[in-house]
Design a protein around this motif. Structure first.
Motif, PDB file in Angstrom:
ATOM      1  N   SER A  53     -16.402 -37.177  37.537  1.00  0.00           N
ATOM      2  CA  SER A  53     -15.400 -36.205  37.977  1.00  0.00           C
ATOM      3  C   SER A  53     -15.502 -34.874  37.252  1.00  0.00           C
ATOM      4  O   SER A  53     -15.051 -33.862  37.752  1.00  0.00           O
ATOM      5  CB  SER A  53     -13.990 -36.761  37.753  1.00  0.00           C
ATOM      6  N   PHE A  54     -16.068 -34.873  36.053  1.00  0.00           N
ATOM      7  CA  PHE A  54     -16.045 -33.676  35.218  1.00  0.00           C
ATOM      8  C   PHE A  54     -17.445 -33.089  35.037  1.00  0.00           C
ATOM      9  O   PHE A  54     -17.841 -32.734  33.931  1.00  0.00           O
ATOM     10  CB  PHE A  54     -15.410 -34.003  33.865  1.00  0.00           C
ATOM     11  N   THR A  55     -18.176 -32.964  36.125  1.00  0.00           N
ATOM     12  CA  THR A  55     -19.564 -32.528  36.042  1.00  0.00           C
ATOM     13  C   THR A  55     -19.709 -31.109  35.507  1.00  0.00           C
ATOM     14  O   THR A  55     -20.763 -30.754  34.988  1.00  0.00           O
ATOM     15  CB  THR A  55     -20.246 -32.632  37.418  1.00  0.00           C
ATOM     16  N   ASP A  56     -18.684 -30.294  35.607  1.00  0.00           N
ATOM     17  CA  ASP A  56     -18.756 -28.917  35.109  1.00  0.00           C
ATOM     18  C   ASP A  56     -18.294 -28.787  33.658  1.00  0.00           C
ATOM     19  O   ASP A  56     -18.330 -27.699  33.093  1.00  0.00           O
ATOM     20  CB  ASP A  56     -17.906 -27.981  35.982  1.00  0.00           C
ATOM     21  N   TRP A  57     -17.848 -29.878  33.056  1.00  0.00           N
ATOM     22  CA  TRP A  57     -17.370 -29.864  31.675  1.00  0.00           C
ATOM     23  C   TRP A  57     -18.252 -30.767  30.847  1.00  0.00           C
ATOM     24  O   TRP A  57     -18.602 -31.857  31.272  1.00  0.00           O
ATOM     25  CB  TRP A  57     -15.963 -30.433  31.575  1.00  0.00           C
ATOM     26  N   SER A  58     -18.565 -30.361  29.634  1.00  0.00           N
ATOM     27  CA  SER A  58     -19.154 -31.343  28.734  1.00  0.00           C
ATOM     28  C   SER A  58     -18.009 -32.130  28.101  1.00  0.00           C
ATOM     29  O   SER A  58     -18.017 -33.346  28.096  1.00  0.00           O
ATOM     30  CB  SER A  58     -20.032 -30.685  27.677  1.00  0.00           C
ATOM     31  N   MET A  59     -16.990 -31.422  27.628  1.00  0.00           N
ATOM     32  CA  MET A  59     -15.773 -32.074  27.150  1.00  0.00           C
ATOM     33  C   MET A  59     -14.691 -31.011  27.073  1.00  0.00           C
ATOM     34  O   MET A  59     -14.758 -30.123  26.240  1.00  0.00           O
ATOM     35  CB  MET A  59     -15.981 -32.712  25.773  1.00  0.00           C
ATOM     36  N   ASN A  60     -13.740 -31.093  27.966  1.00  0.00           N
ATOM     37  CA  ASN A  60     -12.650 -30.130  27.930  1.00  0.00           C
ATOM     38  C   ASN A  60     -11.560 -30.647  26.999  1.00  0.00           C
ATOM     39  O   ASN A  60     -11.414 -31.852  26.815  1.00  0.00           O
ATOM     40  CB  ASN A  60     -12.094 -29.878  29.326  1.00  0.00           C
ATOM     41  N   PHE A  61     -10.806 -29.729  26.428  1.00  0.00           N
ATOM     42  CA  PHE A  61      -9.740 -30.074  25.500  1.00  0.00           C
ATOM     43  C   PHE A  61      -8.436 -29.498  26.031  1.00  0.00           C
ATOM     44  O   PHE A  61      -8.361 -28.312  26.358  1.00  0.00           O
ATOM     45  CB  PHE A  61     -10.041 -29.487  24.112  1.00  0.00           C
ATOM     46  N   ILE A  62      -7.430 -30.358  26.133  1.00  0.00           N
ATOM     47  CA  ILE A  62      -6.111 -29.927  26.587  1.00  0.00           C
ATOM     48  C   ILE A  62      -5.102 -30.356  25.535  1.00  0.00           C
ATOM     49  O   ILE A  62      -4.940 -31.551  25.276  1.00  0.00           O
ATOM     50  CB  ILE A  62      -5.745 -30.536  27.954  1.00  0.00           C
ATOM     51  N   LYS A  63      -4.468 -29.382  24.903  1.00  0.00           N
ATOM     52  CA  LYS A  63      -3.408 -29.696  23.944  1.00  0.00           C
ATOM     53  C   LYS A  63      -2.091 -29.597  24.700  1.00  0.00           C
ATOM     54  O   LYS A  63      -1.805 -28.590  25.340  1.00  0.00           O
ATOM     55  CB  LYS A  63      -3.416 -28.745  22.758  1.00  0.00           C
ATOM     56  N   VAL A  64      -1.320 -30.669  24.653  1.00  0.00           N
ATOM     57  CA  VAL A  64      -0.060 -30.727  25.385  1.00  0.00           C
ATOM     58  C   VAL A  64       1.109 -30.747  24.411  1.00  0.00           C
ATOM     59  O   VAL A  64       0.931 -30.936  23.215  1.00  0.00           O
ATOM     60  CB  VAL A  64      -0.009 -31.961  26.325  1.00  0.00           C
ATOM     61  N   SER A  65       2.281 -30.566  24.963  1.00  0.00           N
ATOM     62  CA  SER A  65       3.498 -30.586  24.157  1.00  0.00           C
ATOM     63  C   SER A  65       3.645 -31.944  23.474  1.00  0.00           C
ATOM     64  O   SER A  65       3.245 -32.967  24.022  1.00  0.00           O
ATOM     65  CB  SER A  65       4.713 -30.331  25.037  1.00  0.00           C
ATOM     66  N   PRO A  66       4.228 -31.969  22.284  1.00  0.00           N
ATOM     67  CA  PRO A  66       4.408 -33.238  21.572  1.00  0.00           C
ATOM     68  C   PRO A  66       5.163 -34.266  22.403  1.00  0.00           C
ATOM     69  O   PRO A  66       6.127 -33.934  23.083  1.00  0.00           O
ATOM     70  CB  PRO A  66       5.213 -32.840  20.333  1.00  0.00           C
TER      71      PRO A  66
END
Length: 161
Positions: free
Chosen positions: A103-116
């Protein structure tokens, strides 16, 4: 433990070329600094790209939720390294399955920081997922954030895409 294992195994020199996704949660080591979390992301993005591993790392300041995808052997090797990584504890595989495509062929590893606390994490995550994200993977990630909001739940094996 796997659903969607109808993907036919292809092997070359004993190495599986089946595509696999693995989703896990873990708890950050107490007192982990933001710059260390950023270094984890940068290192994983670079190293995973070399192994053809893609995915997304989600962090709420305490809990990591990560989905990794790629060739089965690369995912299994990475999971073993993650289990031994001292920057986090309570490593638990929540879902793993074989898939037809990543599903993530355009990302090597994306990072999403979310609210606690992950309470509204799905609202932060959903718009950031690429259009190529399969419905099954999207539902798995967003469903996992719901579980994390109320406490880490049981292992989930969703339908393969």
């Amino acid at each position: 433990m796997f659903e969607g294992t109808d993907a036919s195994p292809v092997a070359k020199h004993g190495t599986s070329l089946r595509l696999k996704t693995l989703t896990y949660t873990s708890r950050a080591r107490a007192g982990i600094a933001d710059d260390e979390v950023n270094n984890i992301h940068l290192a994983s993005r670079n190293l995973n790209a070399l192994d053809g591993v893609t995915g997304v790392l989600i962090f709420d300041g305490d809990i990591f939720l990560q989905l990794i995808e790629g060739v089965e052997d690369a995912i299994d090797d990475l999971a073993e390294r993650l289990r031994r990584d001292r920057r986090h504890t309570d490593f638990v595989v929540r879902a793993e399955r074989f898939v037809e495509a990543c599903s993530f062929t355009d990302w090597s590893m994306n990072f999403i920081k979310v609210s606690p606390g992950f309470e509204d994490a799905w609202m932060e995550i959903a718009p950031m997922l690429p259009k190529s994200t399969t419905r099954a993977v999207r539902e798995l990630l967003l469903g996992m954030t719901d579980q994390l909001a109320v406490g880490i739940g049981q292992t989930t094996n969703g339908p393969a895409s």
